[in-house]
Write an enzyme that holds these catalytic residues in place. Structure first.
Site, PDB file in Angstrom:
ATOM      1  N   THR A  27       0.782  -1.308  -0.084  1.00  0.00           N
ATOM      2  CA  THR A  27       0.040  -0.277  -0.174  1.00  0.00           C
ATOM      3  C   THR A  27       0.826   1.354  -0.057  1.00  0.00           C
ATOM      4  O   THR A  27       1.704   1.339   0.838  1.00  0.00           O
ATOM      5  CB  THR A  27      -0.814  -0.086   1.344  1.00  0.00           C
ATOM      6  OG1 THR A  27      -1.806  -1.244   1.092  1.00  0.00           O
ATOM      7  CG2 THR A  27      -1.704   1.322   1.459  1.00  0.00           C
ATOM      8  N   GLN A 100      -4.239  -7.921  -5.814  1.00  0.00           N
ATOM      9  CA  GLN A 100      -4.908  -8.212  -4.395  1.00  0.00           C
ATOM     10  C   GLN A 100      -6.263  -7.405  -4.350  1.00  0.00           C
ATOM     11  O   GLN A 100      -5.896  -6.375  -4.225  1.00  0.00           O
ATOM     12  CB  GLN A 100      -3.777  -7.623  -3.448  1.00  0.00           C
ATOM     13  CG  GLN A 100      -4.204  -8.299  -2.058  1.00  0.00           C
ATOM     14  CD  GLN A 100      -3.160  -8.071  -0.868  1.00  0.00           C
ATOM     15  OE1 GLN A 100      -3.209  -6.845  -0.622  1.00  0.00           O
ATOM     16  NE2 GLN A 100      -2.627  -9.004  -0.277  1.00  0.00           N
ATOM     17  N   HIS A 176      -7.082 -11.114  -0.562  1.00  0.00           N
ATOM     18  CA  HIS A 176      -6.486 -10.505   0.652  1.00  0.00           C
ATOM     19  C   HIS A 176      -7.315 -11.087   1.870  1.00  0.00           C
ATOM     20  O   HIS A 176      -8.326 -10.523   2.194  1.00  0.00           O
ATOM     21  CB  HIS A 176      -6.418  -9.192   0.541  1.00  0.00           C
ATOM     22  CG  HIS A 176      -5.469  -8.579   1.642  1.00  0.00           C
ATOM     23  ND1 HIS A 176      -4.701  -9.112   2.681  1.00  0.00           N
ATOM     24  CD2 HIS A 176      -5.004  -7.371   1.844  1.00  0.00           C
ATOM     25  CE1 HIS A 176      -4.183  -8.220   3.563  1.00  0.00           C
ATOM     26  NE2 HIS A 176      -4.314  -7.101   2.820  1.00  0.00           N
ATOM     27  N   ALA A 178      -5.664 -11.330   5.120  1.00  0.00           N
ATOM     28  CA  ALA A 178      -4.479 -11.427   6.014  1.00  0.00           C
ATOM     29  C   ALA A 178      -4.463  -9.964   6.601  1.00  0.00           C
ATOM     30  O   ALA A 178      -5.465  -9.199   6.374  1.00  0.00           O
ATOM     31  CB  ALA A 178      -3.270 -11.449   5.269  1.00  0.00           C
ATOM     32  N   ASN A 179      -3.706  -9.658   7.502  1.00  0.00           N
ATOM     33  CA  ASN A 179      -3.400  -8.457   8.231  1.00  0.00           C
ATOM     34  C   ASN A 179      -4.541  -7.944   8.897  1.00  0.00           C
ATOM     35  O   ASN A 179      -4.715  -6.581   9.069  1.00  0.00           O
ATOM     36  CB  ASN A 179      -2.754  -7.707   7.035  1.00  0.00           C
ATOM     37  CG  ASN A 179      -1.434  -7.888   6.631  1.00  0.00           C
ATOM     38  OD1 ASN A 179      -0.971  -9.123   6.879  1.00  0.00           O
ATOM     39  ND2 ASN A 179      -1.101  -7.341   5.448  1.00  0.00           N
ATOM     40  N   TYR A 181      -7.747  -7.627   7.920  1.00  0.00           N
ATOM     41  CA  TYR A 181      -8.857  -7.187   7.307  1.00  0.00           C
ATOM     42  C   TYR A 181     -10.121  -8.086   7.290  1.00  0.00           C
ATOM     43  O   TYR A 181     -10.110  -9.019   8.013  1.00  0.00           O
ATOM     44  CB  TYR A 181      -8.485  -6.756   5.821  1.00  0.00           C
ATOM     45  CG  TYR A 181      -7.232  -5.446   5.954  1.00  0.00           C
ATOM     46  CD1 TYR A 181      -7.624  -4.318   6.479  1.00  0.00           C
ATOM     47  CD2 TYR A 181      -6.004  -5.798   5.660  1.00  0.00           C
ATOM     48  CE1 TYR A 181      -6.699  -3.307   6.529  1.00  0.00           C
ATOM     49  CE2 TYR A 181      -5.089  -4.930   5.633  1.00  0.00           C
ATOM     50  CZ  TYR A 181      -5.469  -3.581   6.320  1.00  0.00           C
ATOM     51  OH  TYR A 181      -4.492  -2.621   6.370  1.00  0.00           O
ATOM     52  N   ASN A 236      -3.635  -4.237  13.399  1.00  0.00           N
ATOM     53  CA  ASN A 236      -5.103  -4.110  13.433  1.00  0.00           C
ATOM     54  C   ASN A 236      -5.697  -4.817  14.624  1.00  0.00           C
ATOM     55  O   ASN A 236      -6.906  -5.210  14.555  1.00  0.00           O
ATOM     56  CB  ASN A 236      -5.812  -4.541  11.910  1.00  0.00           C
ATOM     57  CG  ASN A 236      -5.661  -3.710  10.836  1.00  0.00           C
ATOM     58  OD1 ASN A 236      -5.489  -2.318  11.248  1.00  0.00           O
ATOM     59  ND2 ASN A 236      -5.450  -3.859   9.798  1.00  0.00           N
TER      60      ASN A 236
END
Length: 366
Positions: A27, A100, A176, A178-179, A181, A236
Site C-alpha cells: 500500500t 490483490q 487478501h 490477511a493483516n 482485514y 489491526n
C-alpha cells in the site's frame, strides 16, 4: 550460499514466472482521492517488472471496502481502464502482475463509508488504536456485525472485482485474507464471536474465506487465483487463541480449489511484525499441496535458503522492492541495496516512489 534458487523458473497455475522473487503487495496511497490508478503508478510498476511476479497493492472491491486514504479500487469503469494501462506497461517489459483484492472490514471508519455508516465486520468488536481517515487521525469505532445478506453481497463483490481484474489485463488475483482485514476478521476468534454458521469452531470461521475463494475461482479459474494469510500478524489488533490449528485447517481446506498459490506473511524473528511463539508456516507447508509463497523480512540469502530447504517455493519481498526497482538484478549480482526512505512510504508524488536509482550497469559482484 548461492542465490540461484531464487532464479529458477516456476509455474503458479497458469502463470509462468521467470524467477521466484515476488514483489509483495504494498500500500502506497498514490491513487488520489478518486481511487483511480494514474501515470505515476504506471511508472512505479513498470520499473519493477523484472520481479518474477508483481502482486499489485491491496485494491478495494467496492466503495464500502475502503479503509485507507487514496488507495485504488477495482469496482468502477474508470479504475478498470486505468489499471489496463498499468498491466500493459508491465507486460511490455516482460513482467507478470496479479491484483490483490481487498475489503478492510472493521479496519475502516465512518469517514470512509457512504453516509457515515459503520464499517462492517464478523462481529461488533472494536479494534484498539487509531486510524488515519480523510478527516484526520481518529479512534477506531465499533463495527457492525455483517448480516447473512450482507455476507452474500460481499462475496459477490469479490467475484465482480475478479472479473474486473481480468478485464483490466491482470494475470490473476490474490484474495487478501490477511493483516486484520475482513476475511481475517472472520478467521480469527479474537474478532469472530458469531453464533451462526460463520462463527464458533474453525470449520465455521473458515466458511467466509472458502465461499469467497469459490466465488473468485468461479469468476475466473483456480489457476489464476492465490490467497494471502497472516497467521501470527497482530496488525489491526488481531489475535487468535490457536493460530496453528486455525491456519493449518484453512490451508488444508484451500487444497480443494487447486489454487495457483498460497501466500503466507509471517515475519522472521527481529522483524517489526514478528511475534513470540511457534511459527505457523512450517505447519502450513506440511498440509498445503500447491506452491507456497512466504514473506516477512527475508533477504537474498535467507530467501534462497528457504527455497533450497523446501520451506517454500517463492519468496515475496516488500520494503526491498520499494527502494530497489531492479531488486532481482541486485540479488543476482550480490550488489548493495538502496536504503528505503520510510518518511515517503505513504506520501504523495514521485519522491520515494519512482526516484530510487537503478543499479549502475558496471557494478559486479564482489
Amino acid at each position: 550460499m548461492s542465490n540461484s534458487p531464487l532464479f529458477e523458473p516456476i509455474h503458479l497455475g497458469a502463470i509462468a514466472l521467470g524467477n521466484r522473487i515476488v514483489m509483495a503487495p504494498l500500500t502506497r496511497g498514490r491513487s488520489g482521492i478518486e481511487r483511480i490508478p494514474n501515470d505515476l503508478m504506471t511508472e512505479y510498476y513498470q520499473q519493477r517488472a523484472s520481479a518474477g511476479l508483481i502482486i499489485a497493492e491491496a485494491t478495494q472491491i467496492s466503495a464500502q471496502a475502503a479503509g485507507w486514504g487514496e488507495t485504488p479500487g477495482i469496482y468502477a469503469d474508470a479504475q478498470i481502464q486505468a489499471w489496463q494501462r498499468i498491466t500493459s506497461a508491465v507486460h511490455q517489459q516482460g513482467g507478470k502482475i496479479v491484483l490483490q483484492i481487498w475489503h478492510t472490514g472493521r479496519a475502516s471508519h465512518p469517514d470512509f463509508q457512504l453516509n457515515g455508516a459503520l464499517p462492517i465486520s464478523a462481529s461488533a468488536v472494536k479494534p484498539a488504536g487509531e486510524i488515519h481517515t480523510i478527516k484526520g487521525k481518529k479512534p477506531f469505532v465499533t463495527p457492525k456485525a455483517a448480516s447473512l445478506e450482507e455476507i452474500a453481497g460481499i462475496i459477490q463483490d469479490f467475484a465482480q472485482a475478479t472479473r474486473n481484474a481480468r478485464q483490466a489485463g491482470f494475470d490473476g488475483v490474490e484474495i487478501h485474507a490477511a493483516n486484520g482485514y475482513l476475511i481475517d476478521q472472520f478467521l480469527r476468534d479474537g474478532t469472530n464471536q458469531r453464533q451462526d454458521a460463520y462463527g464458533g469452531p474453525i470449520e465455521n470461521r473458515v466458511r467466509f474465506l472458502l465461499e469467497v475463494t469459490e466465488a473468485v475461482v468461479d469468476a475466473w479459474s483456480a489457476d489464476h487465483v492465490g490467497v494471502r494469510l497472516s497467521p501470527t500478524n497482530a496488525f489491526n489488533d488481531m489475535t487468535d487463541s490457536n493460530p496453528i490449528a486455525t491456519f493449518t485447517h484453512a490451508a488444508q481446506a484451500l487444497n480443494s480449489y487447486n489454487l495457483a498459490y498460497l501466500h503466507i506473511l509471517e515475519a522472521l524473528p527481529g522483524h517489526m511484525l514478528a511475534v513470540e511463539g511457534e511459527r505457523v508456516s512450517p505447519y502450513i507447508r506440511q498440509v498445503f499441496q500447491g506452491p507456497l509463497m512466504i514473506n516477512g523480512g527475508y533477504d537474498a540469502t535467507s530467501g534462497a535458503a528457504a527455497i533450497a530447504n523446501q520451506e517454500a517455493d517463492l519468496v515475496a519481498y516488500g520494503v526491498p522492492f520499494i527502494a530497489n526497482p531492479d531488486l532481482p538484478e541486485r540479488f543476482a549480482k550480490q550488489a548493495p541495496l538502496n536504503e528505503p526512505d520510510i518518511s515517503t512510504f505513504y506520501t504523495r508524488g514521485a519522491k520515494g516512489y519512482t526516484d530510487y536509482p537503478f543499479l549502475d550497469p558496471i557494478v559486479t559482484a564482489a
